[in-house]
Design an enzyme around this catalytic site. Structure first.
Site, mmCIF file in Angstrom:
data_model
loop_
_atom_site.group_PDB
_atom_site.id
_atom_site.type_symbol
_atom_site.label_atom_id
_atom_site.label_comp_id
_atom_site.label_asym_id
_atom_site.label_seq_id
_atom_site.Cartn_x
_atom_site.Cartn_y
_atom_site.Cartn_z
ATOM 1 N N ASP A 12 0.713 -1.053 -0.049
ATOM 2 C CA ASP A 12 -0.012 0.028 0.122
ATOM 3 C C ASP A 12 0.804 1.280 0.080
ATOM 4 O OD1 ASP A 12 -2.346 1.229 0.123
ATOM 5 O OD2 ASP A 12 -2.647 1.249 2.466
ATOM 6 N N HIS A 29 2.149 3.733 -9.004
ATOM 7 C CA HIS A 29 1.926 2.024 -9.470
ATOM 8 C C HIS A 29 3.159 1.499 -10.056
ATOM 9 C CE1 HIS A 29 -1.813 2.389 -7.539
ATOM 10 N NE2 HIS A 29 -2.564 3.008 -8.546
ATOM 11 N N LEU A 123 10.744 -20.566 -5.043
ATOM 12 C CA LEU A 123 9.815 -19.532 -4.560
ATOM 13 C C LEU A 123 8.554 -19.690 -5.166
ATOM 14 C CD1 LEU A 123 9.059 -17.232 -2.614
ATOM 15 C CD2 LEU A 123 9.732 -15.723 -4.576
HETATM 16 C C1 IPE Z 1 -5.419 -2.642 0.040
HETATM 17 O O1 IPE Z 1 -5.089 -1.366 -0.093
HETATM 18 C C2 IPE Z 1 -5.277 -3.328 -1.205
HETATM 19 C C3 IPE Z 1 -4.057 -3.480 -1.911
HETATM 20 C C4 IPE Z 1 -2.800 -3.022 -1.375
HETATM 21 C C5 IPE Z 1 -4.085 -4.306 -3.220
HETATM 22 P P1 IPE Z 1 -6.050 -0.184 -0.227
HETATM 23 O O2 IPE Z 1 -5.521 1.031 -0.593
HETATM 24 O O3 IPE Z 1 -7.045 -0.481 -1.322
HETATM 25 O O4 IPE Z 1 -7.003 -0.260 1.047
HETATM 26 P P2 IPE Z 1 -7.744 0.703 1.884
HETATM 27 O O5 IPE Z 1 -8.988 1.457 0.876
HETATM 28 O O6 IPE Z 1 -6.856 1.782 2.617
HETATM 29 O O7 IPE Z 1 -8.417 0.110 3.096
HETATM 30 C C1 IPE Z 2 -1.752 0.282 -3.200
HETATM 31 O O1 IPE Z 2 -1.395 1.676 -3.574
HETATM 32 C C2 IPE Z 2 -1.955 -0.337 -4.470
HETATM 33 C C3 IPE Z 2 -3.359 -0.802 -5.083
HETATM 34 C C4 IPE Z 2 -4.389 -0.747 -4.211
HETATM 35 C C5 IPE Z 2 -3.572 -0.977 -6.368
HETATM 36 P P1 IPE Z 2 -2.614 2.692 -3.405
HETATM 37 O O2 IPE Z 2 -2.950 3.119 -4.793
HETATM 38 O O3 IPE Z 2 -3.816 2.205 -2.412
HETATM 39 O O4 IPE Z 2 -1.866 3.997 -2.608
HETATM 40 P P2 IPE Z 2 -2.488 5.049 -1.819
HETATM 41 O O5 IPE Z 2 -3.141 4.204 -0.456
HETATM 42 O O6 IPE Z 2 -3.662 5.785 -2.295
HETATM 43 O O7 IPE Z 2 -1.391 5.857 -1.279
HETATM 44 MG MG MG Z 3 -4.051 2.364 -0.325
#
Ligand code: IPE
Ligand code: IPE
Ligand code: MG
Length: 235
Positions: A12, A29, A123
């Site tokens: 995240d 990303h 792995l």
């Molecule tokens: C969780 O992150 C999903 C992934 C890392 C793929 P999100 O950014 O979607 O989660 P929330 O919305 O903060 O709970």
């Molecule tokens: C995690 O990064 C990747 C996915 C959920 C696909 P985020 O896109 O949730 O990044 P933040 O949480 O907005 O910083």
């Molecule tokens: Mg996120």
């Protein structure tokens, strides 16, 4: 050092990494994919058996159509680019989640990549895509009930062990360590059943900044945990 057999990561913070630099989220990303490469390499070298990465949650499809489509494209190009290297490094690939949401070209590439890497013995890299922990339990319940109806198993076979055979991570070792980057202290519907006794590690580091050093810090913290599993050592 005790190396966890199975590490799961909620990757995240890509969006925040980008917005801190006034860049579009997709750049975050893209940088996140680089962190994935580093962590996969490090886990392979350390002898981790299974690495499960949360790439796209079942709730992430509620993001803007633009972000979802860019994430799909990134997923496809990363798969295409990495398969050769994964194969060279003896890595097995398993994709879990409801892939029916994904465009057909992605579904095809994903199943071909899994087949190509199926015989590898190093792995196991599990990618959770359009995955939700609740979805996983429900799909397992459906499969188990169908098996009962067909007479393949009886309702007595639905024990904790018997039921877990129908979950997406059925044949993987138990998740020893769950890591979440970016400072959020929640599970966000990632693995639910499978983290019953996992050690949890949260770091403020945003995913694109995560690397082998951050991974080693998490494993070090894991090494200080006293895993009691509810029982106590006899004196
Ligand atoms: C969780 O992150 C999903 C992934 C890392 C793929 P999100 O950014 O979607 O989660 P929330 O919305 O903060 O709970
Ligand atoms: C995690 O990064 C990747 C996915 C959920 C696909 P985020 O896109 O949730 O990044 P933040 O949480 O907005 O910083
Ligand atoms: Mg996120």
């Amino acid at each position: 050092m005790n190396i966890p057999k199975h590490i799961a990561i909620i990757m995240d913070g890509n969006g925040r990494w980008a917005s801190k630099r006034s860049l579009p989220r997709i750049i975050g990303h893209q940088q996140g994919v680089k962190a994935v490469r580093k962590v996969v390499k490090a886990c392979g070298e350390m002898g981790v058996q299974t690495l499960t990465l949360f790439a796209f949650s079942s709730e992430n499809k509620n993001r803007s159509a633009e972000e979802v489509s860019l994430l799909f494209k990134l997923f496809l190009s990363a798969l295409n680019q990495e398969v050769k290297k994964l194969n060279k490094n003896n890595i097995r690939l398993k994709i879990i989640g409801d892939m029916s949401l994904f465009p057909e070209d992605i579904q095809k590439t994903a199943s071909e990549a899994q087949m190509q890497l199926a015989e590898n013995t190093g792995l196991t890299l599990v990618i959770a895509a359009n995955y939700g922990g609740q979805w996983d339990i429900v799909q397992a319940a459906k499969k188990a009930s169908e098996a009962v109806i067909k007479g393949v198993i009886s309702s007595e076979d639905i024990t904790i062990e018997g039921f877990s055979n129908y979950l997406s991570l059925a044949h993987e070792p138990a998740v020893d360590l769950l890591i979440r980057s970016s400072g959020e202290l929640r599970i966000s519907n990632f693995l639910l059943w499978d983290i019953a006794y996992s050690e949890l590690y949260f770091t403020d580091t945003l995913w694109p900044d995560f690397n082998e050093i951050e991974l080693k810090k998490a494993i070090e913290s894991f090494n200080y945990r006293d895993r009691r599993f509810g029982s106590r050592k006899e004196n």
